[in-house]
Design an enzyme around this catalytic site. Structure first.
Site, PDB file in Angstrom:
ATOM      1  N   CYS A 157      25.344  37.338  26.879  1.00 56.71           N
ATOM      2  CA  CYS A 157      24.868  38.632  27.515  1.00 56.71           C
ATOM      3  C   CYS A 157      25.730  38.468  28.924  1.00 56.71           C
ATOM      4  O   CYS A 157      25.961  37.551  29.519  1.00 56.71           O
ATOM      5  CB  CYS A 157      23.389  38.368  27.985  1.00 56.71           C
ATOM      6  SG  CYS A 157      22.205  38.302  26.336  1.00 56.71           S
ATOM      7  N   ARG A 190      32.953  38.491  26.179  1.00 58.26           N
ATOM      8  CA  ARG A 190      31.929  37.090  26.045  1.00 58.26           C
ATOM      9  C   ARG A 190      31.108  37.412  24.882  1.00 58.26           C
ATOM     10  O   ARG A 190      30.527  36.534  24.700  1.00 58.26           O
ATOM     11  CB  ARG A 190      31.148  37.298  27.291  1.00 58.26           C
ATOM     12  CG  ARG A 190      31.793  37.054  28.760  1.00 58.26           C
ATOM     13  CD  ARG A 190      30.793  37.164  29.992  1.00 58.26           C
ATOM     14  NE  ARG A 190      29.866  36.121  29.923  1.00 58.26           N
ATOM     15  CZ  ARG A 190      29.965  35.076  30.789  1.00 58.26           C
ATOM     16  NH1 ARG A 190      30.997  34.956  31.336  1.00 58.26           N
ATOM     17  NH2 ARG A 190      28.848  34.066  30.822  1.00 58.26           N
ATOM     18  N   TRP A 226      23.464  39.932  23.975  1.00 58.66           N
ATOM     19  CA  TRP A 226      23.845  38.964  22.504  1.00 58.66           C
ATOM     20  C   TRP A 226      22.649  38.793  21.952  1.00 58.66           C
ATOM     21  O   TRP A 226      21.839  37.943  22.710  1.00 58.66           O
ATOM     22  CB  TRP A 226      24.589  37.829  22.848  1.00 58.66           C
ATOM     23  CG  TRP A 226      25.182  37.316  21.685  1.00 58.66           C
ATOM     24  CD1 TRP A 226      26.273  37.534  21.107  1.00 58.66           C
ATOM     25  CD2 TRP A 226      24.694  36.120  21.044  1.00 58.66           C
ATOM     26  NE1 TRP A 226      26.471  36.472  20.014  1.00 58.66           N
ATOM     27  CE2 TRP A 226      25.437  35.663  20.117  1.00 58.66           C
ATOM     28  CE3 TRP A 226      23.641  35.422  21.521  1.00 58.66           C
ATOM     29  CZ2 TRP A 226      25.210  34.803  19.258  1.00 58.66           C
ATOM     30  CZ3 TRP A 226      23.337  34.076  20.524  1.00 58.66           C
ATOM     31  CH2 TRP A 226      24.172  33.753  19.621  1.00 58.66           C
ATOM     32  N   ASN A 278      19.545  37.654  31.423  1.00 58.93           N
ATOM     33  CA  ASN A 278      20.250  36.862  30.503  1.00 58.93           C
ATOM     34  C   ASN A 278      19.221  35.492  30.245  1.00 58.93           C
ATOM     35  O   ASN A 278      18.717  35.253  31.220  1.00 58.93           O
ATOM     36  CB  ASN A 278      21.563  36.286  30.986  1.00 58.93           C
ATOM     37  CG  ASN A 278      22.628  37.530  31.130  1.00 58.93           C
ATOM     38  OD1 ASN A 278      22.486  38.603  30.630  1.00 58.93           O
ATOM     39  ND2 ASN A 278      23.819  37.453  32.002  1.00 58.93           N
ATOM     40  N   GLY A 279      19.536  34.868  29.003  1.00 59.94           N
ATOM     41  CA  GLY A 279      18.860  33.461  29.019  1.00 59.94           C
ATOM     42  C   GLY A 279      17.559  33.937  28.033  1.00 59.94           C
ATOM     43  O   GLY A 279      17.654  34.786  27.260  1.00 59.94           O
ATOM     44  N   GLU A 321      39.600  21.533  14.424  1.00 60.50           N
ATOM     45  CA  GLU A 321      39.732  22.641  15.317  1.00 60.50           C
ATOM     46  C   GLU A 321      40.725  23.801  14.466  1.00 60.50           C
ATOM     47  O   GLU A 321      40.226  25.055  14.815  1.00 60.50           O
ATOM     48  CB  GLU A 321      40.731  22.440  16.329  1.00 60.50           C
ATOM     49  CG  GLU A 321      41.198  23.467  17.388  1.00 60.50           C
ATOM     50  CD  GLU A 321      39.930  24.218  17.910  1.00 60.50           C
ATOM     51  OE1 GLU A 321      38.996  23.921  17.750  1.00 60.50           O
ATOM     52  OE2 GLU A 321      40.324  25.096  18.673  1.00 60.50           O
ATOM     53  N   LYS A 363      38.969  27.530  13.996  1.00 56.93           N
ATOM     54  CA  LYS A 363      39.737  28.806  14.128  1.00 56.93           C
ATOM     55  C   LYS A 363      39.736  29.619  13.151  1.00 56.93           C
ATOM     56  O   LYS A 363      39.164  30.985  13.362  1.00 56.93           O
ATOM     57  CB  LYS A 363      41.179  28.400  14.735  1.00 56.93           C
ATOM     58  CG  LYS A 363      41.294  27.800  15.872  1.00 56.93           C
ATOM     59  CD  LYS A 363      41.212  28.691  17.205  1.00 56.93           C
ATOM     60  CE  LYS A 363      39.623  28.468  17.710  1.00 56.93           C
ATOM     61  NZ  LYS A 363      39.156  27.674  18.696  1.00 56.93           N
ATOM     62  N   GLU A 412      36.060  31.241  12.337  1.00 53.45           N
ATOM     63  CA  GLU A 412      35.595  31.896  13.567  1.00 53.45           C
ATOM     64  C   GLU A 412      36.201  33.449  13.600  1.00 53.45           C
ATOM     65  O   GLU A 412      35.454  34.415  13.527  1.00 53.45           O
ATOM     66  CB  GLU A 412      36.205  31.472  14.861  1.00 53.45           C
ATOM     67  CG  GLU A 412      35.031  30.440  15.397  1.00 53.45           C
ATOM     68  CD  GLU A 412      35.761  29.835  16.685  1.00 53.45           C
ATOM     69  OE1 GLU A 412      35.035  29.735  17.846  1.00 53.45           O
ATOM     70  OE2 GLU A 412      37.176  29.863  17.022  1.00 53.45           O
ATOM     71  N   HIS A 425      35.930  11.388  -2.044  1.00 55.84           N
ATOM     72  CA  HIS A 425      34.501  11.483  -1.909  1.00 55.84           C
ATOM     73  C   HIS A 425      33.984  12.712  -1.792  1.00 55.84           C
ATOM     74  O   HIS A 425      32.742  12.643  -1.416  1.00 55.84           O
ATOM     75  CB  HIS A 425      34.366  10.580  -0.535  1.00 55.84           C
ATOM     76  CG  HIS A 425      34.889   9.059  -0.550  1.00 55.84           C
ATOM     77  ND1 HIS A 425      34.351   8.302  -1.247  1.00 55.84           N
ATOM     78  CD2 HIS A 425      35.815   8.886   0.058  1.00 55.84           C
ATOM     79  CE1 HIS A 425      35.265   7.034  -1.134  1.00 55.84           C
ATOM     80  NE2 HIS A 425      36.224   7.365  -0.384  1.00 55.84           N
ATOM     81  N   LYS A 480      31.495  34.278  23.685  1.00 59.39           N
ATOM     82  CA  LYS A 480      32.476  33.493  24.399  1.00 59.39           C
ATOM     83  C   LYS A 480      31.893  32.358  25.284  1.00 59.39           C
ATOM     84  O   LYS A 480      32.132  31.103  25.089  1.00 59.39           O
ATOM     85  CB  LYS A 480      33.149  34.103  25.563  1.00 59.39           C
ATOM     86  CG  LYS A 480      34.297  33.577  26.217  1.00 59.39           C
ATOM     87  CD  LYS A 480      35.330  33.231  25.261  1.00 59.39           C
ATOM     88  CE  LYS A 480      36.459  32.186  26.006  1.00 59.39           C
ATOM     89  NZ  LYS A 480      37.257  31.399  25.037  1.00 59.39           N
TER      90      LYS A 480
HETATM   91  C1  G6P Z   1      31.426  29.040  22.157  1.00 62.67           C
HETATM   92  C2  G6P Z   1      32.957  29.595  22.423  1.00 62.67           C
HETATM   93  C3  G6P Z   1      33.938  28.617  21.902  1.00 62.67           C
HETATM   94  C4  G6P Z   1      33.604  27.161  23.072  1.00 62.67           C
HETATM   95  C5  G6P Z   1      32.187  26.938  22.820  1.00 62.67           C
HETATM   96  C6  G6P Z   1      31.997  25.745  24.037  1.00 62.67           C
HETATM   97  O1  G6P Z   1      31.073  28.656  20.962  1.00 62.67           O
HETATM   98  O2  G6P Z   1      33.119  30.846  21.366  1.00 62.67           O
HETATM   99  O3  G6P Z   1      35.086  28.978  21.844  1.00 62.67           O
HETATM  100  O4  G6P Z   1      34.449  26.340  22.479  1.00 62.67           O
HETATM  101  O5  G6P Z   1      31.370  27.881  23.132  1.00 62.67           O
HETATM  102  O6  G6P Z   1      32.145  26.325  25.183  1.00 62.67           O
HETATM  103  P1  G6P Z   1      32.639  25.721  26.729  1.00 62.67           P
HETATM  104  O7  G6P Z   1      32.876  26.890  27.688  1.00 62.67           O
HETATM  105  O8  G6P Z   1      31.418  24.772  26.892  1.00 62.67           O
HETATM  106  O9  G6P Z   1      33.998  24.951  26.380  1.00 62.67           O
END
Ligand code: G6P
Length: 609
Positions: free
Chosen positions: A2, A27, A73, A103-104, A482, A486, A489, A505, A604
């Site tokens: 948000c 975000r 959000w 927000n929150g 990772e 990616k 996501e 396994h 984000k």
């Molecule tokens: C969200 C973002 C990710 C990020 C994660 C942790 O899920 O979409 O890209 O890795 O938060 O965020 P930070 O700001 O703590 O690295």
């Protein structure tokens, strides 16, 4: 997640409120809205993009000199117009008198809602936010600032709010606890926002609010009180350099731009490094590093994978026992605490709710020392740790993190080297060699980025798949994780990563001709083991997509597709090997036509738990 913007001015502030939302779009959000004071309260909301909200407003001649806007959000209640902010609260005649964005998450909202319902307040949304709007309205005593000071004391949870009311047309009140909020200072006008980026182009004079602060924003003044209602002064910061981040240049998406910015981001992160010295991490680092006997890393998402990679370095090079844990797990369990373990939080934003809470919890449990590896110098995490190292990735807009990851790895490598040196595990020759390799890293990355056309060719066939497996071993197992993250996501292809030795396994049962198996295959000590795992996949008809080093003698053959990176880059190899995986995810998503920079359901900066 948000986003909040607020403004009090003598001109029409709707363009500022909308532009702020546009700058916060990265975000992640699923609805948005604006409310202004123009005699009464007027509002527009949309479950589409900010551009649609803008069109709605343009058609209605909507203007005002005081107002708030929000990107939501969804947490409580679906992404629907009635749940979108701002929320209003009416007086007994049905005239709207209070407008509020939040927000929150308010944890005790049900209890307050029942009380307010019993008093006759009607709720038109499922949100916890509407509860605050009615609460402020109910407690209103003719002074909005005083009312908000009292009202927020009833709230449990995390929040940043901005609120204005019909009876005080030139005032917006804000409050923060657990979610970021800042003030932007103007000339005869002032602003509020959850992120300085929202105010880029409007003002660069920023005051960051502290936990528990309430702020009274008026045309010619801002007044802040702390959690005890004592008036306080907070420093004014000049914050610039956001305009470059917004500019896409020759790129189609922020994610692509940010992937290609990695050589620059790493150069900046290494700026001024002449050797591995504790002072890189803060004045007290030398003393702290002498005292610690272990490391406890806490992080979420991509940052967690950079920490996992660092565990291999910290244990093998610096010889320091390292535990890495997902912050949302750590904060709710009872770990056996080693108070002399340095708590390291790794975060791009420095505001991730779970990581912040885990840091707080670790301190409560008795950990004496903490360090943040973070991309935002003004963030809560940097403020709440004793030591810090700032990655200089620059603003990262794409939801899928790329340059933040490689700069975190760079910073964590510096930490490893510094601890190794202090512990007598690094000779001057080795230090010299590692420094040389670090300095050459941006060039090596350029050679990897030059592989983009080969990766585009692969992405075409990936785009038709619904599942993918990623394999890696040792230092490159977190890189496989990772890579899978990616891909899922942004392309929505189901992807899982395994340490290649685990194939037998379980995941081998999934391997058919339909299953692409991406293999991170650096020419390191485990390459022969990895080749055997690749044979296991081929024997079941699986299609291998291998990222190999040029000196590893791995060649393409039937069912084995190989892209060659430059020569093996030793300990720093994960920083090179993650880049083609980022590009593979990006181009696959592009081929599938997804919203690369704003993938569905994701945000984000995750400022709620
Ligand atoms: C969200 C973002 C990710 C990020 C994660 C942790 O899920 O979409 O890209 O890795 O938060 O965020 P930070 O700001 O703590 O690295």
């Amino acid at each position: 997640m948000c986003g909040i913007v607020g403004a009090v001015a003598q001109r029409n502030i709707v363009p500022i409120l909308l532009e702020g939302l546009r700058r916060l779009e990265y975000r992640g959000y699923d609805s948005c809205g604006v409310a202004v004071h123009n005699g009464g309260l007027q509002r527009a909301r949309s479950v589409s993009r900010v551009a649609e909200l803008d069109m709605q407003i343009a058609q209605s001649g909507f203007e005002g000199t005081t107002g708030i806007s929000h990107t939501r959000w969804a947490t409580h209640g679906a992404p629907a117009t009635n749940n979108a902010h701002p929320h209003f609260s009416p007086n007994r005649n049905g005239d709207q008198t209070v407008a509020l964005v939040h927000n929150g998450i308010i944890e005790n909202y049900e209890e307050i809602r029942s009380e307010l319902k019993a008093l006759g307040y009607q709720f038109e949304s499922q949100t916890d936010t509407e509860v605050i709007a009615h609460l402020v309205n109910h407690m209103y005593d003719g002074d909005l600032f005083r009312t908000v000071q009292k009202a927020v004391k009833r709230l449990h949870g995390a929040f940043a709010i901005a609120v204005f009311c019909k009876d005080e047309p030139h005032r917006v009140v804000g409050a923060r606890l657990g979610c970021p909020l800042l003030i932007g200072l103007g000339n005869g006008e002032n602003f509020l926002a959850s992120d300085a980026m929202a105010l880029a182009g409007t003002t660069d004079q920023i005051i960051y609010l502290e936990e528990g602060d309430v702020v009274d924003v008026q045309l010619n003044s801002v007044k802040i009180t702390d959690r005890n209602d004592i008036p306080v002064e907070r420093p004014v910061n000049t914050v610039h350099a956001y305009s470059g981040a917004i500019d896409l240049g020759p790129y189609r998406h922020y994610m692509q731009k940010e992937i290609f910015e990695q050589p620059r981001a790493i150069t900046d992160t290494l700026q001024g490094i002449e050797g591995f010295v504790p002072s890189l991490f803060g004045d007290k680092a030398a003393t702290v590093f002498e005292r610690i006997n272990a490391i406890q890393v806490l992080a979420c998402g991509t940052s967690y994978y950079s920490a996992m990679t660092a565990k291999y370095w910290l244990e093998s090079i610096a010889g320091i026992p390292t535990n890495v844990e997902i912050a949302s797990e750590y904060r709710y369990r009872t770990p056996a605490v080693n108070p002399d373990a340095l708590v390291v939080v790794v975060s791009q934003s420095g505001e991730t709710a779970d990581t912040l809470a885990a840091l707080k919890y670790a301190k409560e449990l008795g950990h004496k020392h903490s360090l943040a590896i973070c991309n935002v110098g003004t963030s809560a995490m940097v403020r709440e740790t004793e030591l810090s190292y700032l990655t200089r990735a620059g603003v990262e807009i794409g939801v899928a993190s790329t340059k933040a990851f490689t700069t975190q790895l760079t910073a964590l490598f510096l930490l490893t080297m510094t601890l190794a040196k202090m512990r007598g595990r690094l000779t001057p020759e080795q230090e010299h060699q590692h420094l040389k390799n670090l300095r050459h890293l941006p060039n090596a990355l350029q050679s990897v980025l030059a592989l983009e056309p080969n990766i585009i060719a692969w992405a075409e066939s990936f785009a038709r798949k619904e599942n993918a497996l990623f394999l890696g071993r040792g230092l490159h197992y977190p890189i496989a994780l990772e890579g899978a993250l990616k891909l899922k996501e942004i392309s929505y292809i189901h992807a899982e990563a395994y340490p290649a030795g685990e194939l037998k396994h379980g995941p081998l049962a999934l391997v058919t001709e339909e299953m692409p198996v991406v293999t991170v295959a650096p020419n390191d000590a485990l390459i022969e083991k990895l080749k055997s795992n690749m044979q296991e996949v081929r024997a079941r008809g699986g299609q291998l997509y291998v990222f190999a080093d040029s000196d590893s003698h791995l060649a393409s053959s039937e069912g084995v597709h190989v892209i060659r990176l430059p020569e093996h880059y030793g300990e720093l190899s994960p920083i090179l090997h993650v880049v083609p995986l980022q590009l593979l995810a990006y181009h696959t998503a592009l081929a599938r036509g997804t919203d690369v920079d704003k993938p569905r359901n994701l945000a984000k900066s995750v400022t709620v738990e």
